[in-house]
Design an enzyme around this catalytic site. Structure first.
Site: not given
Ligand code: FAD
Ligand code: NAD
Length: 473
Positions: A43, A452
């Site tokens: 994401t 500063h």
């Molecule tokens: P994710 O980034 O959601 O990654 C999960 C991955 O797992 C995805 O690629 C998905 O395709 C994959 N996946 C899921 N199920 C399966 C499966 N069964 N098999 C294989 N692959 C799978 N956070 C910040 O800290 N700063 C920011 O500025 C910020 N801005 C954001 C703006 C927006 C518009 C959004 C929507 C979110 C934002 N976030 C921000 C939040 C941040 O994107 C998430 O907290 C972060 O991406 C979480 O990371 P993750 O690795 O847990 O999951």
């Protein structure tokens, strides 16, 4: 691939999963990372942090050129928006960064596997890609499947007129009237983008106050500044549904007076939070326990209820932030590696020092506790506050809205929380986070030399104020 035995199979290549995979490879674990999407980065890189920040930057420059250059004595001709170029720039940044992860995987020897991961049993991950399915054998599984946007009864996402942040990062033209459901982080960031580019933006929020999780001083000032920027904030209302007629969408809601009403625009962005993503993973069927909200329950080492299966990031409880997911990924694999070597685990995440930033204008950044939280917990504290209006660099930048607030323990002076609303708050908060990580006192910050003229001097002055000896106020 079925004959390979990995030490670790990570499911999901978002910031939690891909960072964990790289750290695991550094620690000598034979690691594969399974990702269902075409590009790596999850994401955050594809449809979250990075594209939203690219558009926030571009839209701010557009507004700056249109409205603020003249006060610097810079005259420009008619400023025009080229939305296609702005979007192409954003897309290029995304593809450079997601492609970069593929390079990092190669460099560190992480096997990148394309497909949807499905847990057959502890130690067995089936990868499904189109008509293909094969099984990866592994000693440990790390679930890092992230989150997806929450839905709302009555609101039908059509991926076009009514969409989520993913659509709002790629509207083909500037909406005339964008209606946003939810005045949270996404609503305010993406609402800012489109308002700067010329949309009328109305944000409908269920809670009676804006950003209720923030320190009240911050949310009060933020509300005033956003209203001044033209964001129409309608608080304390309950959205009941949407209906579309040709290219217009009406959002129906119960107003503050309890009466049903509606508002019509040409785009609707639903941004009422995100939910943990375990769809298709088969986690529950193999015994992984979830909480009421659907988050995977883990212990302090990110172990789930099933031995050999771990989970991190948005799919477990806690703030949904990229850096929180990354740190958890590192802590989890350091624990897994230590266990394999029968050594002491070094992985650890300090949840009291996780910064959080809203990239609006001005930016809002916090770390640690708010005043309300300290009061509720009965912790005695004193505070120091310093406005950017009294900071020389902020004056030179023409960015004087906002302040720094430091909350320190009344007896020990240990820093308990720092709140910043103002220019470059996203960068400034790092100093506070490091100070808190090292259990610093307000006096430690007050006695540290700050260059500063810098915005960081506002932090020093707030720390001085906590000790009753502010200089420039
Ligand atoms: P994710 O980034 O959601 O990654 C999960 C991955 O797992 C995805 O690629 C998905 O395709 C994959 N996946 C899921 N199920 C399966 C499966 N069964 N098999 C294989 N692959 C799978 N956070 C910040 O800290 N700063 C920011 O500025 C910020 N801005 C954001 C703006 C927006 C518009 C959004 C929507 C979110 C934002 N976030 C921000 C939040 C941040 O994107 C998430 O907290 C972060 O991406 C979480 O990371 P993750 O690795 O847990 O999951
Ligand atoms: P959020 O939790 O920040 O805000 C959702 C808002 O919607 C809240 O104010 C909530 O009261 C409101 N809401 C809930 N139900 C509603 C209803 N029925 N009608 C009207 N309003 C309603 O969620 P988000 O903005 O969707 O963001 C999702 C997650 O992504 C957040 O947890 C955030 O941490 C993360 N994110 C982080 C950043 C960042 O760090 N800069 C940026 C974007 C997203």
């Amino acid at each position: 691939m079925s004959q390979d035995i990995y030490d670790l199979v990570v499911i999901g290549a978002g910031p939690g999963g891909y960072v964990a995979a790289i750290r695991a490879a550094q620690l000598g674990l034979r690691t594969a990372c399974v990702e269902k999407d075409k590009t790596l980065g999850g994401t955050c890189l594809n449809v979250g942090c990075i594209p939203s920040k690219a558009l926030l930057e571009s839209s701010e420059r557009f507004l700056g050129a249109e409205q603020h250059l003249a006060e610097h004595g810079v005259k420009v001709g008619k400023v025009e928006l080229d939305l296609r170029t702005m979007m192409a720039r954003k897309d290029k940044i995304v593809s450079q960064l997601t492609g970069g992860i593929a390079g990092l995987f190669r460099k560190h020897g992480v096997t990148s596997v394309r497909g949807t991961g499905h847990i057959l049993a502890p130690g067995k991950v089936e990868v499904r890609e189109a008509a293909d399915a094969y099984t990866l054998e592994t000693r440990n599984i790390l679930i890092a499947t992230g989150s997806t946007p929450s839905s709302l009864p009555g609101v039908t996402i059509d991926g076009d007129y009514v969409g989520t942040s993913t659509e709002a990062l790629a509207y083909p033209e500037v909406p005339e009237h964008l209606i946003i459901i939810g005045a949270g982080v996404i609503g305010l960031e993406l609402g800012s983008v489109w308002a700067r580019l010329g949309s009328r933006v109305t944000i409908l929020e269920y809670m009676p106050t804006l950003l209720p999780m923030l320190d009240e001083d911050l949310s009060t000032l933020a509300g005033k500044l956003f209203a001044r920027q033209g964001l129409e904030l309608v608080l304390g209302v309950k959205v009941t549904g949407t209906s579309r007629k040709e290219d217009r969408v009406t959002v129906e809601y119960i107003g503050k007076d309890g009466q049903p009403t509606g508002i019509t625009g040409d785009r609707v962005l639903l941004a009422v939070g995100r939910k943990p993503n375990t769809a298709g993973l088969n986690a529950e069927a193999v015994g992984v326990k979830l909480d009421k909200r659907g988050c995977i329950i883990v212990d302090e080492h990110y172990a789930t209820s099933v031995p050999g299966i771990f989970a991190i990031g948005d799919v477990i409880p806690g703030p949904m932030l990229a850096h929180k997911a990354e740190e958890e990924g590192i802590a989890a694999v350091e624990h897994i590696a230590a266990k394999a070597k029968q050594a002491r685990s070094t992985g650890h995440v300090n949840y009291d020092a996780i910064p959080s930033v809203i990239y609006t204008h001005p930016e809002i950044a916090t770390v640690g506790k708010s005043e309300a939280e300290l009061k509720k917990a009965g912790v005695p504290y004193r505070k120091g506050k310093f406005p950017f209006a009294a900071n020389g660099r902020a004056r030179a930048l023409g960015e004087t809205d906002g302040f720094v607030k430091i909350l320190a323990h009344k007896d020990t002076d240990r820093i308990l929380g720092v709140q910043i609303i103002g220019p470059r708050a996203s960068d400034l908060i790092a100093e506070a986070a490091v100070a808190m990580e090292f259990s610093a006192s307000a006096e430690d910050l007050a006695r540290s030399v700050h260059a500063h003229p810098t915005l960081a001097e506002a932090i020093k002055e707030a720390a001085l104020d906590a000790g009753g000896r502010v200089i420039h106020l």
